[in-house]
Design a protein around this motif. Structure first.
Motif, mmCIF file in Angstrom:
data_model
loop_
_atom_site.group_PDB
_atom_site.id
_atom_site.type_symbol
_atom_site.label_atom_id
_atom_site.label_comp_id
_atom_site.label_asym_id
_atom_site.label_seq_id
_atom_site.Cartn_x
_atom_site.Cartn_y
_atom_site.Cartn_z
ATOM 1 N N LEU A 161 0.836 -1.203 0.000
ATOM 2 C CA LEU A 161 0.000 0.000 0.000
ATOM 3 C C LEU A 161 0.873 1.256 0.000
ATOM 4 C CD1 LEU A 161 -2.714 -1.136 2.583
ATOM 5 C CD2 LEU A 161 -3.079 -0.756 0.141
ATOM 6 N N ASN A 162 1.887 1.269 0.866
ATOM 7 C CA ASN A 162 2.766 2.434 0.951
ATOM 8 C C ASN A 162 3.498 2.696 -0.353
ATOM 9 O OD1 ASN A 162 3.799 1.847 4.429
ATOM 10 N ND2 ASN A 162 1.907 2.699 3.595
ATOM 11 N N SER A 163 3.852 1.619 -1.073
ATOM 12 C CA SER A 163 4.577 1.792 -2.333
ATOM 13 C C SER A 163 3.731 2.512 -3.379
ATOM 14 C CB SER A 163 5.022 0.432 -2.876
ATOM 15 O OG SER A 163 3.924 -0.339 -3.325
ATOM 16 N N ARG A 164 2.418 2.504 -3.168
ATOM 17 C CA ARG A 164 1.500 3.210 -4.066
ATOM 18 C C ARG A 164 1.001 4.507 -3.433
ATOM 19 N NH1 ARG A 164 0.898 -2.234 -4.673
ATOM 20 N NH2 ARG A 164 0.755 -3.042 -6.820
ATOM 21 N N ASN A 165 1.735 4.967 -2.398
ATOM 22 C CA ASN A 165 1.432 6.227 -1.701
ATOM 23 C C ASN A 165 0.105 6.189 -0.952
ATOM 24 O OD1 ASN A 165 3.827 7.544 -2.581
ATOM 25 N ND2 ASN A 165 2.860 7.939 -4.565
ATOM 26 N N HIS A 166 -0.302 5.007 -0.505
ATOM 27 C CA HIS A 166 -1.505 4.871 0.310
ATOM 28 C C HIS A 166 -1.103 4.537 1.743
ATOM 29 C CE1 HIS A 166 -3.971 5.103 -3.212
ATOM 30 N NE2 HIS A 166 -3.538 3.961 -3.713
ATOM 31 N N PRO A 167 -1.568 5.292 2.726
ATOM 32 C CA PRO A 167 -1.304 4.938 4.119
ATOM 33 C C PRO A 167 -2.126 3.725 4.518
ATOM 34 C CG PRO A 167 -2.800 6.800 4.026
ATOM 35 C CD PRO A 167 -2.372 6.525 2.606
ATOM 36 N N ALA A 168 -1.672 3.022 5.534
ATOM 37 C CA ALA A 168 -2.359 1.831 6.028
ATOM 38 C C ALA A 168 -2.880 2.069 7.444
ATOM 39 C CB ALA A 168 -1.426 0.623 6.009
ATOM 40 N N VAL A 169 -3.907 1.332 7.795
ATOM 41 C CA VAL A 169 -4.511 1.412 9.126
ATOM 42 C C VAL A 169 -4.135 0.165 9.923
ATOM 43 C CG1 VAL A 169 -6.683 1.408 10.430
ATOM 44 C CG2 VAL A 169 -6.469 2.805 8.370
ATOM 45 N N LEU A 170 -3.678 0.375 11.145
ATOM 46 C CA LEU A 170 -3.462 -0.723 12.082
ATOM 47 C C LEU A 170 -4.296 -0.455 13.329
ATOM 48 C CD1 LEU A 170 -1.981 -3.259 13.167
ATOM 49 C CD2 LEU A 170 -0.206 -1.722 14.028
ATOM 50 N N TYR A 171 -5.158 -1.397 13.679
ATOM 51 C CA TYR A 171 -5.956 -1.241 14.903
ATOM 52 C C TYR A 171 -5.870 -2.528 15.723
ATOM 53 C CZ TYR A 171 -9.766 -4.396 13.566
ATOM 54 O OH TYR A 171 -10.501 -5.500 13.235
ATOM 55 N N PHE A 172 -6.083 -2.401 17.019
ATOM 56 C CA PHE A 172 -6.231 -3.571 17.890
ATOM 57 C C PHE A 172 -6.931 -3.114 19.158
ATOM 58 C CE2 PHE A 172 -2.237 -1.639 19.060
ATOM 59 C CZ PHE A 172 -2.183 -1.736 20.445
ATOM 60 N N HIS A 173 -7.468 -4.067 19.882
ATOM 61 C CA HIS A 173 -8.156 -3.789 21.140
ATOM 62 C C HIS A 173 -7.246 -4.139 22.314
ATOM 63 C CE1 HIS A 173 -11.279 -4.791 18.140
ATOM 64 N NE2 HIS A 173 -11.982 -3.849 18.733
ATOM 65 N N PRO A 174 -7.344 -3.447 23.433
ATOM 66 C CA PRO A 174 -6.517 -3.801 24.596
ATOM 67 C C PRO A 174 -6.679 -5.256 25.018
ATOM 68 C CG PRO A 174 -7.522 -1.645 24.928
ATOM 69 C CD PRO A 174 -8.124 -2.207 23.675
ATOM 70 N N TRP A 175 -7.893 -5.794 24.939
ATOM 71 C CA TRP A 175 -8.097 -7.181 25.374
ATOM 72 C C TRP A 175 -7.384 -8.182 24.462
ATOM 73 C CZ3 TRP A 175 -10.332 -9.996 21.557
ATOM 74 C CH2 TRP A 175 -11.193 -9.348 20.672
ATOM 75 N N GLU A 176 -6.977 -7.742 23.267
ATOM 76 C CA GLU A 176 -6.313 -8.661 22.350
ATOM 77 C C GLU A 176 -4.860 -8.945 22.740
ATOM 78 O OE1 GLU A 176 -8.038 -8.563 18.010
ATOM 79 O OE2 GLU A 176 -7.680 -6.491 18.661
ATOM 80 N N ILE A 177 -4.332 -8.196 23.695
ATOM 81 C CA ILE A 177 -2.984 -8.491 24.188
ATOM 82 C C ILE A 177 -3.050 -8.974 25.636
ATOM 83 C CG2 ILE A 177 -1.764 -6.972 22.594
ATOM 84 C CD1 ILE A 177 -1.708 -4.836 24.746
ATOM 85 N N ASP A 178 -4.213 -9.529 26.009
ATOM 86 C CA ASP A 178 -4.412 -10.048 27.368
ATOM 87 C C ASP A 178 -4.920 -11.483 27.279
ATOM 88 O OD1 ASP A 178 -4.835 -10.478 30.041
ATOM 89 O OD2 ASP A 178 -6.624 -9.228 30.171
ATOM 90 N N ASP A 225 -1.196 14.882 6.327
ATOM 91 C CA ASP A 225 -0.068 14.706 5.416
ATOM 92 C C ASP A 225 -0.530 14.207 4.053
ATOM 93 O OD1 ASP A 225 1.548 15.468 7.502
ATOM 94 O OD2 ASP A 225 2.203 13.438 8.008
ATOM 95 N N THR A 226 -1.502 13.311 4.046
ATOM 96 C CA THR A 226 -2.021 12.782 2.788
ATOM 97 C C THR A 226 -2.729 13.862 1.998
ATOM 98 O OG1 THR A 226 -2.326 10.622 3.832
ATOM 99 C CG2 THR A 226 -3.485 10.991 1.770
ATOM 100 N N LEU A 227 -3.510 14.664 2.682
ATOM 101 C CA LEU A 227 -4.205 15.761 2.006
ATOM 102 C C LEU A 227 -3.216 16.772 1.469
ATOM 103 C CD1 LEU A 227 -6.789 17.286 1.238
ATOM 104 C CD2 LEU A 227 -6.803 18.264 3.537
ATOM 105 N N GLY A 228 -2.171 17.059 2.257
ATOM 106 C CA GLY A 228 -1.168 18.012 1.820
ATOM 107 C C GLY A 228 -0.395 17.533 0.614
ATOM 108 N N ALA A 229 -0.284 16.181 0.497
ATOM 109 C CA ALA A 229 0.441 15.627 -0.638
ATOM 110 C C ALA A 229 -0.404 15.598 -1.900
ATOM 111 C CB ALA A 229 0.918 14.208 -0.315
ATOM 112 N N GLY A 230 -1.682 16.011 -1.764
ATOM 113 C CA GLY A 230 -2.545 16.080 -2.926
ATOM 114 C C GLY A 230 -3.069 14.751 -3.401
#
Length: 249
Positions: A161-178, A225-230
């Motif tokens: 995704l980054n190689s095509r100038n797209h940012p990626a989303v990473l999410y997790f829940h606190p309980w997922e590391i418990d 940053d993405t908006l600023g990059a057009g």
């Protein structure tokens, strides 16, 4: 953060804010939007947003729906978010799912015309997977998908995704590391057990791998940053959107 959690643990809100992190709103009581009316949703989110801002001392501009439940039947929620002062949402998952998802929705950050102004959308990350003549969006945003898949595979998806100038989303829940969390008593459907308890003991290691091999930043900053990059485009809200002021469910 949930407003319910913030009211009971205000020190946690301040600690997160003082560490330089962005605090986003996840609603107050973690009720799926599909189970709320527009008026109830407005009250729920306003209560949470106001408390998070009062305790954290900073504007709260980002929202994520409980269980990703901004779907085609709840697009009225986008108008309400814009009216309440949010500048971006990250709830529209462009996949097929039994609870959430909006197949065919835009996969990358974009700006929508909502309510009386604009609202940015930062969709959870997907990659396109092809099988024969069919193709579909495969989720790589984290959470249960990260618990299911090897971390290097998720990392390669982010790099693509980054190689095509797209940012990626990473999410997790606190309980997922418990992994020692209390188990829900009684009979729990197999699907629910699979989704909730799968690979809890491996999640922290996977997160450390991704945090070591990739650079991350708060969502509002990445959007700016993405908006600023057009690279962002202004589009109409997904088909089916209507004003929450006159919505009925």
């Amino acid at each position: 953060m949930l407003g319910w959690v913030a009211e009971r643990h205000p020190w946690l809100v301040r600690r997160i804010a003082d560490a330089g992190h962005e605090i986003g709103c996840h609603g107050y009581a973690h009720r799926r939007i599909t189970a709320q009316s527009p008026d109830v949703f407005r009250q729920d989110v306003q209560r949470a947003k106001s408390y998070l801002e009062d305790v954290g001392g900073k504007p709260v501009v980002g929202f994520r729906a409980p269980s990703w439940t901004i779907t085609r039947s709840t697009l009225w929620a986008l108008d309400i978010l814009q009216q309440l002062g949010f500048t971006y949402d990250s709830s529209i998952f462009p996949i097929h799912h039994d609870i959430y998802g909006m197949p065919g929705a835009e996969r990358f950050p974009h700006i929508m015309q909502c309510g009386q102004g604009l609202l940015a959308e930062f969709p959870p990350s997907t990659v396109v997977f092809s099988a024969g003549r069919r193709s579909f969006n495969f989720p790589v945003a984290g959470g249960g998908y990260l618990r299911l898949l090897p971390a290097p595979l998720i990392g390669r998806a982010y790099a693509a995704l980054n190689s095509r100038n797209h940012p990626a989303v990473l999410y997790f829940h606190p309980w997922e590391i418990d992994p020692a969390q209390p188990r829900i008593p009684g009979r729990v459907p197999l699907r629910s057990r699979f989704r909730h308890y799968l690979n809890l003991g491996r999640m922290e290691r996977k997160l450390r791998y991704l945090l070591t091999h990739h650079s991350f930043a708060p969502m509002a900053q990445v959007l700016e940053d993405t908006l600023g990059a057009g690279t962002m485009q202004t589009v109409s809200a997904p088909q089916g959107s209507f004003s929450g002021e006159n919505a009925h469910v």
